[in-house]
Design a protein around this motif. Sequence first.
Motif, mmCIF file in Angstrom:
data_model
loop_
_atom_site.group_PDB
_atom_site.id
_atom_site.type_symbol
_atom_site.label_atom_id
_atom_site.label_comp_id
_atom_site.label_asym_id
_atom_site.label_seq_id
_atom_site.Cartn_x
_atom_site.Cartn_y
_atom_site.Cartn_z
ATOM 1 N N ILE A 121 0.842 -1.198 0.000
ATOM 2 C CA ILE A 121 0.000 0.000 0.000
ATOM 3 C C ILE A 121 0.875 1.246 0.000
ATOM 4 O O ILE A 121 0.670 2.176 -0.791
ATOM 5 C CB ILE A 121 -0.936 0.014 1.226
ATOM 6 N N ILE A 122 1.839 1.283 0.893
ATOM 7 C CA ILE A 122 2.760 2.416 0.990
ATOM 8 C C ILE A 122 4.102 1.969 0.439
ATOM 9 O O ILE A 122 4.639 0.932 0.850
ATOM 10 C CB ILE A 122 2.933 2.882 2.450
ATOM 11 N N PHE A 123 4.665 2.717 -0.496
ATOM 12 C CA PHE A 123 5.957 2.346 -1.068
ATOM 13 C C PHE A 123 6.883 3.559 -1.086
ATOM 14 O O PHE A 123 6.449 4.696 -1.186
ATOM 15 C CB PHE A 123 5.807 1.738 -2.460
ATOM 16 N N GLY A 124 8.155 3.256 -0.983
ATOM 17 C CA GLY A 124 9.146 4.328 -0.939
ATOM 18 C C GLY A 124 9.493 4.721 0.484
ATOM 19 O O GLY A 124 9.290 3.935 1.403
ATOM 20 N N PRO A 125 10.022 5.940 0.678
ATOM 21 C CA PRO A 125 10.099 6.996 -0.338
ATOM 22 C C PRO A 125 11.116 6.699 -1.437
ATOM 23 O O PRO A 125 12.105 6.018 -1.213
ATOM 24 C CB PRO A 125 10.508 8.235 0.471
ATOM 25 N N VAL A 126 10.819 7.219 -2.625
ATOM 26 C CA VAL A 126 11.691 7.084 -3.776
ATOM 27 C C VAL A 126 11.985 8.469 -4.339
ATOM 28 O O VAL A 126 11.248 9.419 -4.090
ATOM 29 C CB VAL A 126 11.053 6.198 -4.868
ATOM 30 N N LYS A 127 13.052 8.561 -5.083
ATOM 31 C CA LYS A 127 13.394 9.809 -5.752
ATOM 32 C C LYS A 127 12.656 9.856 -7.082
ATOM 33 O O LYS A 127 12.958 9.090 -8.004
ATOM 34 C CB LYS A 127 14.908 9.907 -5.982
ATOM 35 N N SER A 128 11.654 10.714 -7.183
ATOM 36 C CA SER A 128 10.868 10.850 -8.397
ATOM 37 C C SER A 128 11.504 11.873 -9.323
ATOM 38 O O SER A 128 11.928 12.947 -8.868
ATOM 39 C CB SER A 128 9.440 11.290 -8.046
ATOM 40 N N ARG A 129 11.541 11.554 -10.617
ATOM 41 C CA ARG A 129 12.140 12.499 -11.563
ATOM 42 C C ARG A 129 11.280 13.745 -11.727
ATOM 43 O O ARG A 129 11.752 14.769 -12.195
ATOM 44 C CB ARG A 129 12.363 11.824 -12.924
ATOM 45 N N ARG A 130 10.012 13.673 -11.334
ATOM 46 C CA ARG A 130 9.131 14.828 -11.479
ATOM 47 C C ARG A 130 8.779 15.504 -10.164
ATOM 48 O O ARG A 130 8.509 16.696 -10.140
ATOM 49 C CB ARG A 130 7.829 14.395 -12.170
ATOM 50 N N LEU A 131 8.803 14.750 -9.044
ATOM 51 C CA LEU A 131 8.218 15.270 -7.808
ATOM 52 C C LEU A 131 9.186 15.411 -6.644
ATOM 53 O O LEU A 131 8.837 15.997 -5.631
ATOM 54 C CB LEU A 131 7.044 14.362 -7.389
ATOM 55 N N GLY A 132 10.384 14.877 -6.753
ATOM 56 C CA GLY A 132 11.317 14.937 -5.627
ATOM 57 C C GLY A 132 11.244 13.662 -4.801
ATOM 58 O O GLY A 132 10.957 12.584 -5.313
ATOM 59 N N VAL A 133 11.498 13.759 -3.491
ATOM 60 C CA VAL A 133 11.425 12.602 -2.607
ATOM 61 C C VAL A 133 9.952 12.291 -2.358
ATOM 62 O O VAL A 133 9.249 13.045 -1.686
ATOM 63 C CB VAL A 133 12.165 12.860 -1.274
ATOM 64 N N SER A 134 9.496 11.183 -2.923
ATOM 65 C CA SER A 134 8.068 10.880 -2.952
ATOM 66 C C SER A 134 7.747 9.618 -2.163
ATOM 67 O O SER A 134 8.351 8.566 -2.383
ATOM 68 C CB SER A 134 7.616 10.696 -4.410
ATOM 69 N N LEU A 135 6.784 9.742 -1.246
ATOM 70 C CA LEU A 135 6.230 8.586 -0.553
ATOM 71 C C LEU A 135 4.966 8.185 -1.300
ATOM 72 O O LEU A 135 4.025 8.972 -1.407
ATOM 73 C CB LEU A 135 5.908 8.921 0.905
ATOM 74 N N GLY A 136 4.938 6.963 -1.831
ATOM 75 C CA GLY A 136 3.842 6.546 -2.680
ATOM 76 C C GLY A 136 2.730 5.845 -1.934
ATOM 77 O O GLY A 136 2.963 5.162 -0.934
ATOM 78 N N ILE A 137 1.514 6.011 -2.435
ATOM 79 C CA ILE A 137 0.343 5.302 -1.913
ATOM 80 C C ILE A 137 -0.328 4.582 -3.079
ATOM 81 O O ILE A 137 -0.703 5.204 -4.074
ATOM 82 C CB ILE A 137 -0.665 6.264 -1.250
ATOM 83 N N ASN A 138 -0.468 3.263 -2.931
ATOM 84 C CA ASN A 138 -1.120 2.429 -3.932
ATOM 85 C C ASN A 138 -2.468 1.975 -3.393
ATOM 86 O O ASN A 138 -2.534 1.147 -2.486
ATOM 87 C CB ASN A 138 -0.244 1.215 -4.266
ATOM 88 N N LEU A 139 -3.548 2.512 -3.931
ATOM 89 C CA LEU A 139 -4.892 2.146 -3.494
ATOM 90 C C LEU A 139 -5.428 0.933 -4.242
ATOM 91 O O LEU A 139 -6.501 0.425 -3.922
ATOM 92 C CB LEU A 139 -5.854 3.324 -3.691
ATOM 93 N N LEU A 140 -4.699 0.468 -5.247
ATOM 94 C CA LEU A 140 -5.145 -0.615 -6.103
ATOM 95 C C LEU A 140 -4.633 -1.962 -5.599
ATOM 96 O O LEU A 140 -3.767 -2.013 -4.732
ATOM 97 C CB LEU A 140 -4.682 -0.373 -7.540
#
Length: 259
Positions: A9-28
């Motif tokens: 559900i929660i992934f990262g944080p990762v370095k996004s090429r568009r958004l910076g240090v991004s903590l991801g949320i997967n609702l799917l």
Amino acid sequence: MATFLFDKIIFGPVKSRRLGVSLGINLLPNDCKLCSFNCIYCECGWNPDKRDQKISFHDRELVKTSLWEKLIEMKNENKAPDVITFAGNGEPTLHPDFAEIIDYTIQVRDEIFPNARIAVLSNATMIHKKSVFEALNKVDDNILKLDGGFEKTIIDLDQPVGEYSLSKTVELLAKFEGNLIVQTLFIRGKYNNKIIDNTSGEEIAVWLEHLKKIQPKEVMIYTISRDTPIDDLVKISLNELNLIADKVGEIGFKTQISS
């Protein structure tokens, strides 16, 4: 080519090429893609056959608990995210409790990391729903897809599941009154014996007219950077993206380029 799914559900944080240090949320679902588009360039691969489709969204309370625990963990480690991003294995706004989850995310963001932005990466197919529209209007980075100037191009490239109207989409995007970022992936290639190319002069000219109607606060343009479901796709050069960005700048919009 190989593609991948997010298994949490929660992934990262990762370095996004568009958004910076991004903590991801997967609702799917974690084990398959679930999307209202079936884009030929999607890093998550193809939608499964409808007979095999698993409609199992993550429970909203589990999403809330998982997000809270991860943010507290990052706070204790003094690792602040630049952005909390709803993305994952398909279209996040399909989740039946999307609006409630957005409200909760804003609440805990304000409490734990008030300087972090909240972003949603969406294909804009659900913005006709009042709850989705209102929820997207609350986030900092409301990033909505518009992958071409002509409806046929978008249908060939994004493979909508069900009916798709470009004119209706542009009309609804304009209703955000500038509180959105338009995101467009530029690509060339071949699929099902059709030439796919949203970079032609004619295509760009019509796309720019859509931007004038939508009046976004920013335009993100990018190209493929990871594996795609088919091999016959061509990454657009940085030079070409810069030329497109120049045209966007000429009509008055800020542009972010990723290559």
